[in-house]
Design a protein around this motif. Structure first.
Motif, mmCIF file in Angstrom:
data_model
loop_
_atom_site.group_PDB
_atom_site.id
_atom_site.type_symbol
_atom_site.label_atom_id
_atom_site.label_comp_id
_atom_site.label_asym_id
_atom_site.label_seq_id
_atom_site.Cartn_x
_atom_site.Cartn_y
_atom_site.Cartn_z
ATOM 1 N N SER A 17 0.857 -1.137 -0.020
ATOM 2 C CA SER A 17 0.020 0.060 0.163
ATOM 3 C C SER A 17 0.895 1.482 0.009
ATOM 4 N N ILE A 18 1.863 1.282 0.619
ATOM 5 C CA ILE A 18 2.857 2.468 0.842
ATOM 6 C C ILE A 18 3.621 2.539 -0.358
ATOM 7 N N LEU A 19 3.971 1.679 -1.059
ATOM 8 C CA LEU A 19 4.659 1.579 -2.425
ATOM 9 C C LEU A 19 3.746 2.241 -3.413
ATOM 10 N N GLU A 20 2.424 1.821 -3.362
ATOM 11 C CA GLU A 20 1.421 2.421 -4.224
ATOM 12 C C GLU A 20 1.364 3.750 -4.274
ATOM 13 N N ASP A 24 2.223 7.211 -6.900
ATOM 14 C CA ASP A 24 1.605 8.342 -7.257
ATOM 15 C C ASP A 24 2.420 9.705 -7.527
ATOM 16 N N ASP A 25 3.037 9.987 -6.235
ATOM 17 C CA ASP A 25 3.847 11.236 -6.244
ATOM 18 C C ASP A 25 5.131 10.947 -5.369
ATOM 19 N N VAL A 29 8.837 12.392 -0.887
ATOM 20 C CA VAL A 29 9.500 11.345 -0.224
ATOM 21 C C VAL A 29 10.740 11.024 -0.420
ATOM 22 N N VAL A 30 11.181 10.931 -1.756
ATOM 23 C CA VAL A 30 12.636 10.672 -2.251
ATOM 24 C C VAL A 30 13.463 11.852 -1.861
ATOM 25 N N ARG A 31 12.835 13.276 -2.010
ATOM 26 C CA ARG A 31 13.448 14.447 -1.596
ATOM 27 C C ARG A 31 13.817 14.537 -0.317
ATOM 28 N N THR A 32 13.144 14.089 0.464
ATOM 29 C CA THR A 32 13.595 14.222 2.023
ATOM 30 C C THR A 32 14.796 13.134 2.278
ATOM 31 N N TRP A 33 14.700 11.934 1.485
ATOM 32 C CA TRP A 33 15.591 10.910 1.763
ATOM 33 C C TRP A 33 17.082 11.633 1.330
ATOM 34 N N LEU A 34 17.077 12.038 0.122
ATOM 35 C CA LEU A 34 18.074 12.709 -0.584
ATOM 36 C C LEU A 34 18.908 13.673 0.530
ATOM 37 N N VAL A 35 18.027 14.715 0.673
ATOM 38 C CA VAL A 35 18.378 15.661 1.589
ATOM 39 C C VAL A 35 19.208 15.148 2.889
ATOM 40 N N GLY A 36 18.409 14.131 3.673
ATOM 41 C CA GLY A 36 19.254 13.624 4.657
ATOM 42 C C GLY A 36 20.419 13.086 4.291
ATOM 43 N N ALA A 37 20.364 12.012 3.297
ATOM 44 C CA ALA A 37 21.650 11.569 3.063
ATOM 45 C C ALA A 37 22.809 12.373 2.665
ATOM 46 N N VAL A 38 22.445 13.512 1.939
ATOM 47 C CA VAL A 38 23.452 14.493 1.658
ATOM 48 C C VAL A 38 24.034 14.833 2.851
#
Length: 242
Positions: A17-20, A24-25, A29-38
């Motif tokens: 369900s989360i992956l689905e 959609d957008d 989510v990816v942006r927050t991961w990337l910022v945190g990882a950087v």
């Protein structure tokens, strides 16, 4: 359905369900991961710069890449393999966070007595394990990379900050990649969204793998030429050699 089957089925349904929903957008989510990882990667690079400036070089050994005839696919695979191990460690910590934060409470609810107590007490132990593994990973990377950086800096006759600057394109990319699962774990822990971590593990690893391939290729084929252009020492070696 017993407790373990129930938890597994619930976890798979929730992850799907989360992956689905992310599909959609995905960018927020990816942006927050990337910022945190950087941010984590930049912090580690700063710590490595300090460590490399303080540690004594490994005299008699050459860890620097070569700009002449040393680049090969085998070396790309070697770099990729080492970085993949770090990624796997962080991904496993992310899965452990999912187990501790999302599945253990469900399992505990379906047990009674001593069995329930064991499942309830296992949660803080699992969290402690994840934190311990993460700290161990960061510490060992800082010392190992600091020693290598100190040796390359001494061997080529350049300053540690200059060395880090030349390595920044591939180093920041590969460190961001390996820290994506850790960033997802950190964000989920702050928001108490432990049920998202299994899905986050799948997505962050899928994003990280091509990043690691690009970084390893740059490190082997491009970085040696950058070092050659800034080093007063004209001979740039590859690999540990006495």
């Amino acid at each position: 359905m017993d407790a373990n089957q129930y938890v597994l089925a619930h976890g798979m349904r929730r992850t799907r369900s989360i992956l689905e929903g992310w599909g959609d957008d995905p960018w927020p989510v990816v942006r927050t991961w990337l910022v945190g990882a950087v941010l984590i990667a930049l912090g580690l690079l700063a710590a490595v710069t300090v460590a490399a400036s303080l540690l004594q070089p490994d005299y008699g050994f050459h860890y620097g890449p070569t700009a002449h005839g040393g680049a090969s696919l085998d070396r790309v695979l070697g770099v990729l393999g080492r970085n993949s191990l770090v990624l796997a460690l962080h991904a496993f910590a992310c899965v452990a966070g999912f187990i501790a934060g999302a599945t253990l409470p469900l399992t505990a609810e379906r047990h009674t007595g001593f069995s329930r107590l064991v499942h309830e007490k296992a949660r803080p132990i699992a969290f402690g394990w994840v934190i311990g593994v993460t700290c161990f990973s960061l510490f060992t990377q800082t010392i190992a990379l600091g020693l290598v950086g100190s040796t390359i800096s001494w061997d080529l006759g350049i300053s540690v900050p200059l060395l880090v600057l030349t390595a920044m394109p591939h180093a920041l990319l590969e460190l961001t990649a390996v820290f994506l699962p850790l960033a997802a774990w950190t964000i989920a822990s702050r928001k108490d969204e432990w049920d998202q971590l299994l899905a986050a593990t799948f997505v962050t690893v899928a994003i990280a793998i091509p990043m690691l391939i690009v970084a390893a290729t740059w490190e082997v084929y491009v970085w040696p030429h950058i070092l050659h252009s800034v080093a007063p020492t004209q001979v740039i070696h590859w690999g540990p050699a006495g």
